[in-house]
Design an enzyme around this catalytic site. Structure first.
Site, PDB file in Angstrom:
ATOM      1  N   HIS A 122       0.852  -1.184   0.000  1.00  0.00           N
ATOM      2  CA  HIS A 122       0.000   0.000   0.000  1.00  0.00           C
ATOM      3  C   HIS A 122       0.890   1.236   0.000  1.00  0.00           C
ATOM      4  CE1 HIS A 122      -3.068   2.881   0.889  1.00  0.00           C
ATOM      5  NE2 HIS A 122      -2.683   3.094   2.121  1.00  0.00           N
ATOM      6  N   HIS A 169       0.840   5.808  -1.041  1.00  0.00           N
ATOM      7  CA  HIS A 169       0.088   6.993  -1.480  1.00  0.00           C
ATOM      8  C   HIS A 169       0.873   7.660  -2.608  1.00  0.00           C
ATOM      9  CE1 HIS A 169      -2.846   7.684   2.061  1.00  0.00           C
ATOM     10  NE2 HIS A 169      -2.386   6.460   2.159  1.00  0.00           N
ATOM     11  N   ASP A 205       1.129  -4.463 -21.166  1.00  0.00           N
ATOM     12  CA  ASP A 205       2.190  -5.398 -20.781  1.00  0.00           C
ATOM     13  C   ASP A 205       1.915  -5.995 -19.403  1.00  0.00           C
ATOM     14  OD1 ASP A 205       3.766  -5.205 -23.067  1.00  0.00           O
ATOM     15  OD2 ASP A 205       4.956  -3.524 -22.297  1.00  0.00           O
ATOM     16  N   TYR A 263       8.708 -12.885 -23.685  1.00  0.00           N
ATOM     17  CA  TYR A 263       9.404 -11.770 -23.040  1.00  0.00           C
ATOM     18  C   TYR A 263      10.170 -12.318 -21.844  1.00  0.00           C
ATOM     19  CZ  TYR A 263      10.357  -7.274 -20.866  1.00  0.00           C
ATOM     20  OH  TYR A 263      10.990  -6.181 -20.323  1.00  0.00           O
TER      21      TYR A 263
END
Lengths: 236, 236, 236, 236
Positions: A96, A98, A121, A230
């Protein structure tokens, strides 16, 4: 104590990546790492600056948010992490932050449209913004309910948490997750980058179209599909 | 001289934080630290670059702006600090910067709306922008009157300086304060971050709503209320 | 050679400040320093990266742009510097950059409005944007004419180069000047900062007012007037 | 192995420049260097972080994309590079990034207008944005077709790849090229800078005019024309 060493170390290393990737100001972000066999996760202590953090400061908590080990108070967002681990057996780390652009989209209550291949992607859908919860839920067990906001928006949009490893919580900020702390933090950095590009795209051209379906699938499949080409390892 | 050592050291350390947090260009900001028992505060000398600053350069001034100790001219904003200390017995440090996004809001003569929980973690109100003062006041004792502009906008908005530790002075720039220099500078960095997020939010969605009341109170209370559960110390 | 040592050293130090203040990409900027007694100035050689620059690389040129000393080709903007030195006896250093926000205003063909006290601390007027010159002038001696574009816009706006030490050349980029290289580079950094704040101010509020006259004069006078009280030295 | 040493070293050095110039996040960019005599090029391996890259990791591929030397899988964009080298005998290096502002223009499906002399110093045309390709092409050999998108947009706009060394691939991101890896990466950094300035210019003034023709030619010719006078070497 020794049985939690691995998740505490990985959580510690993950938290140290947040300032490295410019995803946090002061203490505004947290990384947790789960051990599903033991039914616990290690998480950053609340309000401790990253530069003062020590492996032993990580707090070990069970999937109901009960402290199992540790001398410090865990992140105030701990119940959100707990709810998600309880529902997602295959997710080992949650982040988490901000971070600035992702938070601006969350404050705008807008999904981030899939405008280009950088987005494709990583996921085939717009990045969903969960609506702010009802007053009852906020006044109840707020951080616990935040977990359900995330579960519900994915359910409502019919998107699997395996395909979409990032969500905006409206009026609040982003959450991301992954198989490892490194991947979950990577997803936070990717989200911030996609959020900035999408911001600029909309400012340049308010009618910029979503990426066409064929390109969405091409880019996602070349990185994540059965025949991915990839990177250096065969994806399955 | 020894009796001012503590405030001079704290003011010195506070001023050094301004370039560290990218809040200033050249000499465009100042931090002061007060000792309410002695009725004085230490403040940055005017126009001296942060990298050349020494503890002994701090100027000690009383709450009427009279120099008590120091060989240099104090910051030209000294009278503003003096007025605020005279009215706020519980504020020990004041910070003034021209940080980019906060100054842009001040130049726009707009309050910063409370758009998200990042804002609500710090205050429950929009961050007020005091209007530019009358020509009479400007031509009188300008920096002294700037202090009253700050006091008056809080009075008019019925907001306590204990709850709201940051204000924009319209057409000018921000002031912040706190119990310690570290906290007051922290508030300047928080304000700049909130100002940037709010800028982006408005650009993305010109009708972004203010944060709902229940969320404002939830976030503010979990950090600052009687039952605060953010950080490692019990708030009272 | 010894008689040009001082201006070469000062020009060298000034050029090294451009990347330090993030005002240039690659080789896109130049600083010159004049000696009015000898009628010459030292300027950066064309196209040499700042990190490879040496004091001895500085090229000494007279006020007609003729090379007096130096093995390298001088900056292609040399004739612009020459014209300005020829007209301004009291200017000892000139700086040209393509700094991002100032260049964006120049490309927009807009003066930068005086929106706040940060601007008024440095000048009392909007920062003028000279219009692009006529095709004849461009196809003639272009860089020489650029000097006249700067002289003419100040004349037309009735602004002295002593009061306004920065100009945007429309469709091109900024020029700044000052008594010393340090001051002229300082002005380039100030301009970039003011340009960014003004950009954000206009985006936030397209009808943001110009700073009121009383504040313009108060801020300018406290820094530059007869009774200036900013900084440590008495201004005259 | 010794016969590819030079292109592997140059490709390695070029890839290391991408993070230095802030053009990439994680592994999102690649540089290749060709040897037209041997009909091969060296390119970054797919998904390997720049800080872990070694000269020996570079993969050598022929102009049909067949691996000639190397233990790792080459960049997934390899077929795009191959197509371009096959058509452009005089291009020795190609760069692909997802740099933020250039990618935002690509996502907006807009050419970058030539707004100022910074742009004209490098090219006389708007930087073209190739349209997204048809579904058939995407589902076919996508990266190979991306090369043709670039060739076709230049053909359609009647612009030579010698004059214009940068293109946006719509909904995707930029490609740049040059005589050397250093020049090709330089072009990527220039493009990102021009893209940011053009973004700001349009936000400031939605009717900002294109640079007038006389200025376009003046700036381009002084740097690239027969009588170029920018830099230290005579251009031919």
């Amino acid at each position: 104590m020794r049985k939690f060493t691995q998740i505490k170390e990985e959580a510690f290393e993950g938290n140290k990546l947040l300032p490295k990737y410019n995803l946090v100001l002061f203490t505004w972000g947290n990384v947790s790492v789960a051990d599903h066999n033991q039914g616990v996760f290690a998480i950053k202590p609340s309000g401790v600056p990253y530069e003062k953090l020590d492996v032993e400061d990580m707090v070990v908590v069970d999937f109901d948010g009960k402290i199992i080990e540790g001398n410090l108070r865990p992140s105030s967002d701990t119940p959100t992490h707990a709810v998600l681990y309880k529902h997602w057996k295959d997710v080992n780390s949650i982040v988490h932050t901000h971070s600035t652009y992702a938070t601006a989209w969350a404050q705008s209550l807008l999904d981030i449209p899939i405008f280009g291949t950088t987005h494709a992607d990583h996921t085939i859908s717009d990045i969903p913004c969960a609506p702010p919860m009802s007053d009852d839920m906020i006044e109840g067990d707020y951080e616990y309910q935040t977990g359900f906001q995330i579960l519900n928006i994915l359910k409502e949009k019919k998107i699997s948490h395996k395909e979409m490893e990032m969500v905006l919580v409206g009026s609040h900020a982003p959450f991301t997750w992954g198989k490892t702390a490194e991947k979950a933090v990577y997803n936070s950095a990717v989200l911030e980058n996609i959020a900035k590009m999408a911001y600029l795209t909309r400012q340049l051209n308010s009618s910029s179209p979503r990426l066409k379906e064929a390109l969405i699938h091409k880019h996602y499949e070349r990185k994540h599909g059965a025949n991915a080409y990839y990177g250096q390892e065969k994806k399955k």
